[in-house]
Design an enzyme around this catalytic site. Structure first.
Site, PDB file in Angstrom:
ATOM      1  N   SER A 115       1.082  -1.435   0.144  1.00 44.74           N
ATOM      2  CA  SER A 115      -0.009   0.098  -0.383  1.00 44.74           C
ATOM      3  C   SER A 115       0.839   1.320  -0.138  1.00 44.74           C
ATOM      4  CB  SER A 115      -1.215   0.019   1.281  1.00 44.74           C
ATOM      5  OG  SER A 115      -0.633  -0.812   2.306  1.00 44.74           O
TER       6      SER A 115
ATOM      7  N   HIS B 211      -4.753   0.851  -2.667  1.00 44.93           N
ATOM      8  CA  HIS B 211      -4.949  -0.903  -2.785  1.00 44.93           C
ATOM      9  C   HIS B 211      -5.729  -0.998  -4.099  1.00 44.93           C
ATOM     10  CE1 HIS B 211      -4.281  -1.687   2.195  1.00 44.93           C
ATOM     11  NE2 HIS B 211      -3.610  -1.385   1.740  1.00 44.93           N
TER      12      HIS B 211
ATOM     13  N   HIS C  38      -6.130  -8.928   2.328  1.00 45.55           N
ATOM     14  CA  HIS C  38      -5.211  -8.878   3.401  1.00 45.55           C
ATOM     15  C   HIS C  38      -5.589  -9.174   4.528  1.00 45.55           C
ATOM     16  CE1 HIS C  38      -3.161  -5.402   1.710  1.00 45.55           C
ATOM     17  NE2 HIS C  38      -2.268  -4.959   2.931  1.00 45.55           N
TER      18      HIS C  38
ATOM     19  N   TYR D  84      -7.108  -8.754   7.075  1.00 47.12           N
ATOM     20  CA  TYR D  84      -7.748  -8.254   7.819  1.00 47.12           C
ATOM     21  C   TYR D  84      -9.242  -7.399   7.022  1.00 47.12           C
ATOM     22  CZ  TYR D  84      -5.109  -3.987   5.817  1.00 47.12           C
ATOM     23  OH  TYR D  84      -5.931  -3.051   4.492  1.00 47.12           O
ATOM     24  N   GLU D  85      -8.946  -7.640   6.009  1.00 46.18           N
ATOM     25  CA  GLU D  85     -10.257  -7.766   5.185  1.00 46.18           C
ATOM     26  C   GLU D  85     -11.430  -8.889   4.987  1.00 46.18           C
ATOM     27  OE1 GLU D  85      -9.299  -6.492   0.879  1.00 46.18           O
ATOM     28  OE2 GLU D  85      -7.396  -6.661   1.761  1.00 46.18           O
TER      29      GLU D  85
ATOM     30  N   ALA E 151       4.397  -0.867   3.500  1.00 44.10           N
ATOM     31  CA  ALA E 151       5.080  -0.253   4.393  1.00 44.10           C
ATOM     32  C   ALA E 151       4.389  -0.523   6.278  1.00 44.10           C
ATOM     33  CB  ALA E 151       3.192   1.198   4.504  1.00 44.10           C
TER      34      ALA E 151
ATOM     35  N   MET F 181       0.784  -5.123   9.057  1.00 45.72           N
ATOM     36  CA  MET F 181      -0.183  -6.638   8.263  1.00 45.72           C
ATOM     37  C   MET F 181      -0.128  -7.318   7.287  1.00 45.72           C
ATOM     38  SD  MET F 181      -3.379  -3.236   9.259  1.00 45.72           S
ATOM     39  CE  MET F 181      -2.820  -2.012  10.405  1.00 45.72           C
ATOM     40  N   SER F 182       0.665  -7.708   6.698  1.00 43.15           N
ATOM     41  CA  SER F 182       0.606  -8.511   5.333  1.00 43.15           C
ATOM     42  C   SER F 182       1.940  -9.138   5.486  1.00 43.15           C
ATOM     43  CB  SER F 182       0.886  -7.487   3.949  1.00 43.15           C
ATOM     44  OG  SER F 182       2.234  -6.738   4.157  1.00 43.15           O
TER      45      SER F 182
ATOM     46  N   ASN G 101       6.026   4.984  10.501  1.00 38.55           N
ATOM     47  CA  ASN G 101       5.826   5.335  11.555  1.00 38.55           C
ATOM     48  C   ASN G 101       6.930   4.676  12.475  1.00 38.55           C
ATOM     49  OD1 ASN G 101       3.521   3.188  10.518  1.00 38.55           O
ATOM     50  ND2 ASN G 101       3.359   2.814  12.863  1.00 38.55           N
TER      51      ASN G 101
ATOM     52  N   HIS H  64      -4.501   5.371   9.296  1.00 41.48           N
ATOM     53  CA  HIS H  64      -4.259   4.285   7.590  1.00 41.48           C
ATOM     54  C   HIS H  64      -3.271   6.114   6.312  1.00 41.48           C
ATOM     55  CE1 HIS H  64      -4.420   3.018   4.167  1.00 41.48           C
ATOM     56  NE2 HIS H  64      -5.413   3.888   3.763  1.00 41.48           N
TER      57      HIS H  64
END
Ligand code: HPA
Length: 275
Positions: free
Chosen positions: A27, A59, A81, A83-84, A111, A209-210, A233, A245
């Site tokens: 992303s 995305h 991902h 989380y989707e 990221a 997260m990936s 970050n 985000h």
């Protein structure tokens, strides 16, 4: 098989090119896809088994074939991902299709938040190893022995020879490339400060997260892997800002440009290594 149909479409799209290297663009890092020359594009919706992106900003879902730095490549611009709401195996057919289309190496990008204060936003880090903290593994279930073995080692999953070459290229460019352990967190919320303190004790340097499910699938089917995090970050609780985000997306641009310069310089030699 689904993968064979997708692989045949990808090979047709490649025309005279025979790419050995694939790039998964995370992303905010899709800019590299626009630098591909002789580009041929195919929406994921035209590739059976590929994810149908859930509409998260930034995305996209497009496969791009062409040349980067003169090197034939296949880019996956956009990923799905955990989380989707998909299972951990959502990217498995796409990765296996790339392998079936002739790839031997895969470079993954994401990221990430940094758990090390000295690795600040804007820095790029090689991933040296991972901790799978997702509540799932894409390889659980019946094993297809024609794709890969039931049990296999994850030692050196992040290919030491590829990493050595990338470190040398970064040094030549004067880029201060970090290297560390990536922990995959389910999301969709960012971690709590307490979780980040716990992950540091566990040995994590980066959190995102990936990537980890894709690396598991890629190593299972024998692809050589290198992976990068663009630090957007300091992990939650370490910096002044509250994470969002929008914030991570905006910060991805800085490190994304550094990552692009490393990749463009490294690709010809990476291709030689995996061929
Ligand atoms: N945590 C999880 N995923 C992320 C982060 C983070 O701090 N930054 C970018 N993606």
């Amino acid at each position: 098989m689904t993968e064979d149909v997708a692989a045949a479409r990808i090979r047709t799209l490649c025309g005279p090119l025979t790419p050995r290297l694939g790039l998964v663009l995370g992303s905010g890092l899709g800019g590299l896809a626009s630098q591909v020359t002789e580009a041929q594009r195919l929406s994921y919706t035209d590739l059976p088994g590929f994810p149908r992106p859930g509409g998260v900003a930034g995305h996209a879902g497009e496969l791009v074939v062409g040349r980067l730095a003169g090197v034939p490549v296949i880019c996956l611009n956009g990923r799905a991902h955990f989380y989707e709401g998909h299972g951990a195996g959502v990217m498995a057919p796409a990765i296996r299709s790339l392998k079936a289309a002739g790839l031997t190496g895969l470079i993954l990008t994401n990221a990430a938040g940094s758990l090390r204060r000295e690795v600040a936003p804007g820095r790029v880090s090689l991933i040296s190893d991972h901790i799978n903290f997702l509540p799932g593994n894409p390889l659980v279930g019946p094993n297809d022995d024609t794709i890969g073995p039931r049990f296999f080692s994850m030692r050196d999953a992040y290919d030491p020879a590829l990493r050595k070459l990338i470190r040398a290229v970064a040094a030549d460019l004067g880029v201060d490339l970090a290297e560390g352990v990536y922990l995959a967190y389910s999301g969709p919320n960012f971690e709590t400060p307490a979780e980040i303190r716990a992950f540091r004790v566990l040995g994590a340097d980066l959190v995102g997260m990936s990537t980890v499910p894709e690396v598991l699938v890629a190593r299972h089917c024998g692809l050589r892997v290198a992976a990068f995090s663009v630090v957007t970050n300091l992990a939650e609780g370490m910096g002044d800002e509250t994470l969002s985000h929008e914030h991570t997306q905006s910060q991805a641009v800085v490190g994304g440009a550094v990552l692009a310069s490393i990749l463009i310089a490294a690709l010809p030699r990476l291709e030689a290594l995996v061929s």
